[in-house]
Design a protein around this motif. Structure first.
Motif, PDB file in Angstrom:
ATOM      1  N   GLU A 241       0.888  -0.851  -0.219  1.00 21.93           N
ATOM      2  CA  GLU A 241       0.067   0.486  -0.306  1.00 21.93           C
ATOM      3  C   GLU A 241       1.242   0.946   0.055  1.00 21.93           C
ATOM      4  OE1 GLU A 241      -1.734   3.788   1.945  1.00 21.93           O
ATOM      5  OE2 GLU A 241      -0.546   2.459   2.930  1.00 21.93           O
ATOM      6  N   ARG A 242       1.888   1.324   0.826  1.00 20.42           N
ATOM      7  CA  ARG A 242       2.940   2.588   1.145  1.00 20.42           C
ATOM      8  C   ARG A 242       3.431   2.568  -0.633  1.00 20.42           C
ATOM      9  NH1 ARG A 242       5.313   1.582   6.884  1.00 20.42           N
ATOM     10  NH2 ARG A 242       3.431   2.348   7.691  1.00 20.42           N
ATOM     11  N   VAL A 243       3.814   1.463  -1.483  1.00 16.63           N
ATOM     12  CA  VAL A 243       4.236   1.988  -2.749  1.00 16.63           C
ATOM     13  C   VAL A 243       3.477   2.257  -3.671  1.00 16.63           C
ATOM     14  CG1 VAL A 243       5.131   0.197  -4.322  1.00 16.63           C
ATOM     15  CG2 VAL A 243       5.864  -0.415  -2.526  1.00 16.63           C
ATOM     16  N   SER A 244       2.305   2.374  -3.772  1.00 19.37           N
ATOM     17  CA  SER A 244       1.439   2.886  -4.598  1.00 19.37           C
ATOM     18  C   SER A 244       0.933   3.298  -3.933  1.00 19.37           C
ATOM     19  CB  SER A 244      -0.303   2.116  -3.764  1.00 19.37           C
ATOM     20  OG  SER A 244      -0.586   2.355  -3.236  1.00 19.37           O
ATOM     21  N   ASP A 245       1.420   4.847  -2.327  1.00 13.95           N
ATOM     22  CA  ASP A 245       1.074   5.846  -2.092  1.00 13.95           C
ATOM     23  C   ASP A 245       2.766   6.386  -3.200  1.00 13.95           C
ATOM     24  OD1 ASP A 245      -0.882   5.486  -0.891  1.00 13.95           O
ATOM     25  OD2 ASP A 245       0.189   5.110   1.108  1.00 13.95           O
ATOM     26  N   HIS A 246       3.513   6.431  -2.575  1.00 12.80           N
ATOM     27  CA  HIS A 246       4.221   6.722  -3.658  1.00 12.80           C
ATOM     28  C   HIS A 246       4.119   6.882  -5.106  1.00 12.80           C
ATOM     29  CE1 HIS A 246       7.447   7.346   0.132  1.00 12.80           C
ATOM     30  NE2 HIS A 246       7.113   5.611   0.386  1.00 12.80           N
ATOM     31  N   CYS A 247       3.640   6.044  -5.923  1.00  9.24           N
ATOM     32  CA  CYS A 247       3.942   5.991  -7.309  1.00  9.24           C
ATOM     33  C   CYS A 247       3.147   7.335  -7.439  1.00  9.24           C
ATOM     34  CB  CYS A 247       2.897   4.920  -7.577  1.00  9.24           C
ATOM     35  SG  CYS A 247       4.351   3.581  -8.075  1.00  9.24           S
ATOM     36  N   SER A 248       1.027   7.507  -6.165  1.00 10.04           N
ATOM     37  CA  SER A 248       1.073   8.451  -6.520  1.00 10.04           C
ATOM     38  C   SER A 248       1.651   9.689  -6.120  1.00 10.04           C
ATOM     39  CB  SER A 248      -0.327   8.140  -5.691  1.00 10.04           C
ATOM     40  OG  SER A 248      -0.730   9.771  -5.116  1.00 10.04           O
TER      41      SER A 248
END
Length: 291
Positions: A241-248
């Motif tokens: 989930e935190r990887v997706s935050d960084h992608c955002s």
């Protein structure tokens, strides 16, 4: 003409004299000026270009692109290691993570030197964008190592997920790989369309994370899963989930560039509220990654 002939004869005689001694001279030079213990590494960023901000930023983009690729490859390996661990892949993941740390160091130092000079507003915005991006890609590589460490813990404790948990993990990891590729496409090609797709997918991944946690609690209550596996499962979901935050954040930088602002979170909030395609994209991704 006599001087020229004398000079030529002198050079020929000296050459004939020195040729037999070439090996001795080579050894003498090597002793007087020994080679360095480690070969000199070519510098990724040329400080001579600091006087030309446009050229300096262009080479920063090239190095940042290599950093992004290293982080992406590390995460691919980390995601795959959870269900199929391999020692060789584990070494590659850590090597990629070391590369991203190196790139973060050289890029950060170089950009600080560049921004300390008098540069134009557009160049300053671009440099600030790159400073944000190197932090996000460095963290993505860190999360890749976290996934690997969870995989190693599973190996040591001989923990295996159930068939349903494995399918659920593959669903959310596929969504994370797609958002990772979309954000890289947005950054690498300044692709506004890819950047717009990132935010609704990030919302879908957030919802997936909560749903998967709930499902795992139900498995624990039924005795279908161990407590140790539950801790690992929670760590995996958090890292994904935190990887997706960084992608955002990465795609948010692209939106910042288009909107000529530096407030990524405000831009994303406005985008969610005003973009007519947001709900449609959200529904599309929800259907694609439906459990």
């Amino acid at each position: 003409m006599g001087i020229a002939v004398s000079h030529s004869v002198f050079n020929i005689l000296c050459t004939m004299l020195m040729l037999p001694l070439s090996g001795v001279l080579e050894k003498l030079v090597c002793k007087l000026i020994p080679d360095a213990k480690e070969p000199e590494k070519a510098k990724e960023l040329d400080e001579r270009l600091l006087g030309s901000p446009a050229l300096a930023l262009n080479q920063c983009k090239q190095v940042l692109d290599r950093m992004a690729v290293s982080a992406i490859e590390a995460l691919k390996g980390g995601i795959g290691s959870v269900l199929k661990y391999d020692n060789g892949i584990a070494k590659q993941i850590r090597a990629f993570e070391d590369e991203t740390d190196h790139y973060e160091d050289v890029l950060g130092t170089y950009l600080v030197k560049l921004t300390s000079r008098q540069i134009g507003e557009e160049d300053s915005i671009k440099a600030t964008e790159y400073m944000k991006l190197i932090g996000d890609y460095e963290r993505i590589a860190d999360h890749a190592v976290n996934l690997l460490e969870s995989a190693e813990e599973m190996q040591q404790k001989k923990i295996a997920f159930s068939e349903s948990a494995s399918r659920e993990y593959q669903t959310i990891s596929s969504a994370v790989m797609e958002i990772l590729n979309l954000s890289y496409q947005a950054f690498s090609n300044a692709d506004f369309t890819a950047a717009r797709k990132t935010e609704p997918l990030e919302q879908v991944i957030d919802a997936l994370k909560e749903e998967l946690r709930t499902r795992h609690i139900l498995r624990l209550q039924k005795g279908d899963c161990s407590v140790d596996a539950g801790f690992i499962w929670s760590d995996l979901l958090t890292n994904l989930e935190r990887v997706s935050d960084h992608c955002s954040n990465i795609s948010g930088c692209v939106l910042d560039t288009v909107g000529h602002t530096m407030n990524a979170h405000e831009n994303l909030r406005i985008f969610r509220q005003t973009d007519g395609d947001f709900k449609q994209l959200y529904q599309l991704f929800s259907k694609k990654y439906e459990l």
